[in-house]
Design an enzyme around this catalytic site. Structure first.
Site, mmCIF file in Angstrom:
data_model
loop_
_atom_site.group_PDB
_atom_site.id
_atom_site.type_symbol
_atom_site.label_atom_id
_atom_site.label_comp_id
_atom_site.label_asym_id
_atom_site.label_seq_id
_atom_site.Cartn_x
_atom_site.Cartn_y
_atom_site.Cartn_z
ATOM 1 N N GLY A 67 7.571 -15.090 -19.108
ATOM 2 C CA GLY A 67 8.139 -14.945 -17.769
ATOM 3 C C GLY A 67 7.813 -16.133 -16.878
ATOM 4 O O GLY A 67 8.670 -16.645 -16.159
ATOM 5 N N HIS A 93 4.341 -3.207 3.167
ATOM 6 C CA HIS A 93 3.671 -4.050 2.171
ATOM 7 C C HIS A 93 4.133 -5.494 2.353
ATOM 8 O O HIS A 93 4.950 -5.990 1.559
ATOM 9 C CB HIS A 93 4.025 -3.581 0.755
ATOM 10 N N THR A 96 1.682 -22.519 -37.978
ATOM 11 C CA THR A 96 3.047 -22.411 -37.444
ATOM 12 C C THR A 96 3.860 -21.297 -38.111
ATOM 13 O O THR A 96 4.968 -20.998 -37.668
ATOM 14 C CB THR A 96 3.831 -23.727 -37.630
ATOM 15 N N GLU A 122 2.792 -8.084 1.563
ATOM 16 C CA GLU A 122 2.440 -8.926 0.411
ATOM 17 C C GLU A 122 3.642 -9.157 -0.513
ATOM 18 O O GLU A 122 3.725 -10.174 -1.195
ATOM 19 C CB GLU A 122 1.263 -8.328 -0.378
ATOM 20 N N MET A 143 -3.489 0.897 6.611
ATOM 21 C CA MET A 143 -3.201 1.241 8.009
ATOM 22 C C MET A 143 -3.544 2.701 8.273
ATOM 23 O O MET A 143 -4.093 3.048 9.327
ATOM 24 C CB MET A 143 -1.728 1.009 8.361
ATOM 25 N N ARG A 199 4.689 7.744 1.599
ATOM 26 C CA ARG A 199 5.244 9.075 1.829
ATOM 27 C C ARG A 199 4.717 9.639 3.152
ATOM 28 O O ARG A 199 5.384 10.408 3.809
ATOM 29 C CB ARG A 199 4.791 9.956 0.664
ATOM 30 N N GLY A 224 -2.601 2.402 -1.702
ATOM 31 C CA GLY A 224 -3.170 3.273 -2.722
ATOM 32 C C GLY A 224 -2.665 4.695 -2.564
ATOM 33 O O GLY A 224 -2.066 5.032 -1.538
ATOM 34 N N CYS A 250 -0.470 -0.644 4.249
ATOM 35 C CA CYS A 250 -0.006 0.699 3.898
ATOM 36 C C CYS A 250 -1.150 1.714 4.012
ATOM 37 O O CYS A 250 -1.505 2.107 5.109
ATOM 38 C CB CYS A 250 0.647 0.709 2.524
ATOM 39 N N GLU A 284 -2.779 13.926 2.694
ATOM 40 C CA GLU A 284 -2.815 13.503 1.292
ATOM 41 C C GLU A 284 -4.206 13.651 0.671
ATOM 42 O O GLU A 284 -4.345 13.851 -0.519
ATOM 43 C CB GLU A 284 -2.370 12.027 1.188
HETATM 44 N N1 GLN Z 1 -0.574 7.128 -0.170
HETATM 45 C C1 GLN Z 1 -0.034 6.696 1.077
HETATM 46 C C2 GLN Z 1 1.339 7.281 1.342
HETATM 47 O O1 GLN Z 1 1.975 7.770 0.436
HETATM 48 C C3 GLN Z 1 -0.006 5.187 1.147
HETATM 49 C C4 GLN Z 1 0.898 4.583 0.136
HETATM 50 C C5 GLN Z 1 0.599 3.131 -0.158
HETATM 51 O O2 GLN Z 1 -0.447 2.621 0.226
HETATM 52 N N2 GLN Z 1 1.496 2.454 -0.843
HETATM 53 O O3 GLN Z 1 1.817 7.251 2.443
#
Ligand code: GLN
Length: 528
Positions: A20, A504, A189, A506, A380, A459, A350, A377, A400
């Protein structure tokens, strides 16, 4: 150039030898000659998308602007070619079979027998054509190695493709591995010869063979492979291992491939690689200043799991002309000592409860001690929980992480209307969403504009009912969705750098065009 030209990349002997990156490097060279270059991955495994794949095994889940969850290869493509991949940039066997079976069940084949050839192959050809719309050169990487059972229909599809668009509009590139046998002190080879024989058996004689070796190999090795495989000697080039993936384009240029590429596109202008050269030189420079950034993570030490984040940080450090010492902080047992020992903290995305208290602790420490903090994400959400706790809601949490509706202190929650098939990822907010930044905030100043678009994969949302306590804890909302319903950015106005986003960023950072949040985060630490 009138019509799109296609480069098809296959691998032999082993997978994971940089097929790649080699292909993307050729793309970068062609882009530096002024062409619009796009890239696509055809992966033979039977998953429909990468959303449910384990990040430890498979690395980061990359999200396209139109909301498809893919694997990290597409991130490499975007970084090398500075274009936005889409749902057409990833073609998994599973998605092709799914589409064929759904069409068959709906009577779409009018009673005909549905077969790998021509139905599977035609659908792959259709996907390649869609993915290449608006490009001058489109590169297609076939995952795995030639000869894998699952990959055969893809090999047949790319062979047939030349019948459709003309062989002169297709360039076949094969990346093979030549191992060094330590006991006999020689390069072997034979596996490469066999891999090329397999490819020939499927009707493809490559135009370029890249021989991957650990160390530079003698020219005779390439000549031998050429002689045994019916390929001209000039078309077999050596690409030895190199320290940084961003040096691969220069390795490719040195290898002699440029002439073949020039012939293929019918233009022998020199690519303008000056920006790449600067970047690669900065990355290799030992600068006077070294900064330490702590990545508070659940999958510690596995760079692939957070590759867009680590690439964005490294690129930001290179552009800021500082050395980056990336320290992995295990979110499950992180303490203030860990946060104290670094110059700045990043809390990446995460899912699930594991390690979240460590992430909240990181945000709490950063808020209280004016430690530069970048929250991405989940980063925050952790920051909002930390601020709400500091603002008086002692048991603030996220729905969550096991906090229940009854607790009524779910600062992070699922909004009505977004509830649904949680375990399957069905209700995720995926891909590009706009946000409006508030004038007078640091976030606004960093972006230098009001309207921004970032990619999302989440979510849960901030429950704005708790904003008074979150503000009391030191955080202010600096950006929302255009209707104001969703919190997209928060910042600590009194801190040097404390910015967190539900998105995100990044995913949109490029080595030659680093995302402003990462640039500013590193700059704020550098200026300490
Ligand atoms: N788990 C969190 C949510 O679903 C954050 C998701 C993430 O960090 N990509 O909102």
């Amino acid at each position: 150039m009138k019509r799109c030209k296609y480069i098809f990349v296959t691998g032999g002997v082993l997978s994971g030898v940089g097929k790649g990156i080699t292909a993307a490097s050729m793309g970068a060279i062609l882009k530096a000659k002024g062409y619009r270059v796009t890239m696509q991955k055809c992966d033979p495994y039977l998953n429909v998308d990468a959303g449910l794949l384990n990040p430890v095994e498979h690395g980061e889940c990359f999200v396209t602007h139109d909301g498809v969850e893919t694997d990290l290869d597409l991130g490499h493509y975007e970084r090398f070619l500075d274009f936005e991949t889409s749902k057409y940039s990833i073609t998994l066997s599973g998605s092709i079979y799914k589409e064929l079976i759904e069409r068959e069940r709906a009577g779409g084949f009018h009673g005909k027998t549905v077969q790998l050839v021509p139905h599977f192959t035609n659908l792959v050809i259709e996907k390649i054509e869609k993915a290449s719309a608006n490009s001058d050169i489109h590169i297609v990487e076939i995952g795995g190695t030639v000869g894998d059972y699952e990959g055969l229909p893809f090999i047949e599809a790319i062979r047939l493709f030349a019948n459709k668009v003309g062989r002169r509009n297709c360039l076949y590139l094969s990346v093979v591995y030549v191992p060094w046998i330590n006991t006999s002190k020689e390069l072997k080879t034979k596996p490469a010869q066999n891999a090329l024989k397999d490819l020939r058996g499927f009707g493809i004689i490559p135009d370029i063979v890249c021989v991957r070796t650990e160390k530079p190999c003698p020219r005779s090795i390439c000549e031998k492979i050429a002689a045994f495989s019916g390929i001209s000697g000039d078309a077999v080039v050596n690409l030895p291992d190199i320290n940084s993936v961003y040096d691969v384009p220069f390795n490719v240029l040195k290898s002699g491939v440029l002439e073949i590429l020039n012939d293929f596109v019918g233009d022998d202008s020199d690519p303008d690689m000056s920006k790449w050269a600067d970047f690669s030189a900065w990355r290799a420079t030992d600068f006077d200043k070294t900064i330490t950034v702590g990545l508070v993570a659940k999958y510690v030490g596995n760079e692939d799991t957070y590759i867009c984040v680590t690439e964005a940080l490294k690129a930001a450090a290179a552009h800021n002309k500082v050395n980056l010492d990336l320290k992995w902080i295990n979110a499950e047992d992180a303490t203030d000592k860990d946060f104290e020992s670094v110059d700045g903290v990043v809390v990446p995305g995460g899912f699930g409860a594991r390690g979240t208290e460590g992430k909240i602790a990181a945000a709490t420490y950063a808020l209280k001690n004016d430690k530069p903090y970048l929250g991405l994400c989940l980063g925050m959400q952790a920051a909002c929980i930390a601020a709400a706790r500091m603002g008086g809601i002692k048991n603030a949490n996220s729905e969550e992480f096991g906090a229940t509706e009854k607790d009524k202190n779910n600062v992070i929650y699922i909004m009505e209307g977004q509830k649904g098939k949680e375990s399957t990822g069905g209700t995720m907010r995926l891909g590009d969403y706009p946000a409006v930044l508030k004038k007078g905030t640091k976030t606004y100043d960093i972006y230098g504009k009001k309207d921004v678009v970032e990619r999302h994969r989440h979510r849960y949302e901030v429950n704005q009912k708790f904003l008074p306590q979150i503000e009391k804890g030191g955080l202010k909302v600096s950006g929302t969705s255009p209707d104001g319903k969703l919190v997209e950015f928060v910042e600590a106005p009194d801190n040097k750098f404390f910015v967190a986003t539900q998105a995100h960023p990044e995913f949109k950072s490029r080595p030659l065009d680093v995302h402003p949040l990462f640039m500013e985060f590193i700059r704020s630490i550098k200026d300490l």
